[in-house]
Scaffold this active site. Structure first.
Site, mmCIF file in Angstrom:
data_model
loop_
_atom_site.group_PDB
_atom_site.id
_atom_site.type_symbol
_atom_site.label_atom_id
_atom_site.label_comp_id
_atom_site.label_asym_id
_atom_site.label_seq_id
_atom_site.Cartn_x
_atom_site.Cartn_y
_atom_site.Cartn_z
ATOM 1 N N SER A 152 -43.996 -27.945 -6.698
ATOM 2 C CA SER A 152 -43.945 -27.056 -7.898
ATOM 3 C C SER A 152 -44.482 -27.905 -9.188
ATOM 4 O O SER A 152 -44.302 -29.043 -9.212
ATOM 5 C CB SER A 152 -42.480 -26.829 -8.098
ATOM 6 O OG SER A 152 -42.407 -26.100 -9.390
ATOM 7 N N TYR A 165 -33.686 -29.221 -9.249
ATOM 8 C CA TYR A 165 -34.837 -28.693 -8.698
ATOM 9 C C TYR A 165 -36.162 -29.322 -8.781
ATOM 10 O O TYR A 165 -36.909 -29.647 -7.922
ATOM 11 C CB TYR A 165 -34.961 -27.228 -9.225
ATOM 12 C CG TYR A 165 -36.263 -26.508 -8.708
ATOM 13 C CD1 TYR A 165 -36.100 -25.919 -7.445
ATOM 14 C CD2 TYR A 165 -37.355 -26.160 -9.217
ATOM 15 C CE1 TYR A 165 -37.384 -25.416 -6.775
ATOM 16 C CE2 TYR A 165 -38.352 -25.489 -8.688
ATOM 17 C CZ TYR A 165 -38.502 -25.066 -7.584
ATOM 18 O OH TYR A 165 -39.375 -24.383 -6.877
ATOM 19 N N LYS A 169 -38.861 -31.277 -6.215
ATOM 20 C CA LYS A 169 -40.124 -30.884 -6.058
ATOM 21 C C LYS A 169 -41.100 -31.945 -6.426
ATOM 22 O O LYS A 169 -42.343 -32.322 -5.752
ATOM 23 C CB LYS A 169 -40.719 -29.862 -7.037
ATOM 24 C CG LYS A 169 -40.113 -28.550 -6.575
ATOM 25 C CD LYS A 169 -40.112 -28.230 -5.165
ATOM 26 C CE LYS A 169 -39.483 -26.969 -4.673
ATOM 27 N NZ LYS A 169 -40.015 -26.313 -3.419
#
Length: 276
Positions: A152, A165, A169
């Site tokens: 991401s 998060y 990633k």
């Protein structure tokens, strides 16, 4: 869902595994591979959703090429059992797309160990051991294999309330580097795709104005769509990408070049914060 993507042939009778594919990008990937003649193993956490997704694609293509596998990728034993079953049923595995992941928004000071463990269990352990099980089967069958991980832009650029998060990633991009280096001489490439803002069911649930908000601040002048990620993934798993290894392809319309945000974009959406 992949309808407008055209690529060179080369997927006929290839066996493909895609995790986290009941909806969104994963579902579009499964449809794209099935349309190109591949045998597809479609995974989702929800077995009923996985079965419905497989049935929908099979009905659309008129051929039963997609097979449902319902399990949680955080469960390593379940991953290994599913990949072993794919090897027994289809005799090979050519492509693995470790797409499964969850997004849990939360401020650093308030983030809980339970949310962190679930997030890393799915995003990191799930991706790592999915790739491991796939690589083992590819090597056992002498396959020239392709593995693609889902990263991401939040692993490249700091984003508000996505510290946990984002670090998963960023780790996945590094995972592509290290696994690509380890497996390259064994004819298996490992790469990652890093989507930017992509219109999906989840992002629209997080922000009903998602498309307009991101179109305003993306250099390309539009928000991303699932077909953008499908196209990148199809390239990385194609024969033409045989010399691309250990890389992360950012697909964000140029957003990471300047990384602007607007006040209209929610940075702590309720839908994305749900622990699941």
């Amino acid at each position: 869902m992949g309808q407008n993507i055209t690529m060179a042939s080369g997927y006929e009778n290839k066996v493909v595994f895609v995790s986290g594919a009941g909806v969104g990008i994963g579902l579009a990937l499964c449809q794209a591979y099935a349309q190109r003649g591949a045998i597809v193993a479609l995974n989702d956490l929800d077995p009923a959703l996985a079965a419905r997704a497989a049935d929908t694609i099979n009905a659309a293509t008129g051929v039963s090429r997609v097979h449902a596998y319902g399990f949680d990728v955080a469960d390593v034993a379940a991953i290994r059992a599913a990949i072993a079953d794919i090897g027994e049923r289809f005799g090979r595995l050519d492509i693995c797309v470790a797409n499964a992941g969850i997004t849990n928004y939360g401020s650093f000071l308030d983030y809980t160990p339970e949310a962190f463990d679930r997030l890393t269990g799915v995003n990191l352990r799930g991706s790592y051991f999915t790739a491991q099980a796939a690589a083992r089967l590819m090597l056992a069958k002498g396959i020239v294999g392709r593995i693609v991980l889902q990263s991401s832009v939040t692993g490249v650029i700091a984003y508000p309330n996505l510290s946990a998060y984002g670090l998963t990633k960023a780790a996945i991009s590094h995972m592509a580097k290290t696994l690509g280096a380890e497996l390259g001489r064994q004819r298996i490439t490992v790469n990652a795709v890093a989507p930017g803002a992509i219109v999906t069911e989840r992002t629209l649930a997080d922000d009903p104005q998602f498309e307009a908000n991101w179109a305003r601040i993306t250099p390309n002048g539009r928000v991303g769509v699932v077909d953008d990620i499908v196209a990148a993934t199809l390239f990385l798993t194609s024969e033409q990408a045989g010399h691309v290894n250990g890389q992360t392809m950012i697909v964000d319309g140029g957003w990471t070049n300047t990384s602007p945000l607007t006040e209209d974009i929610p940075t702590l959406p309720t839908a994305g914060s749900t622990l699941r």
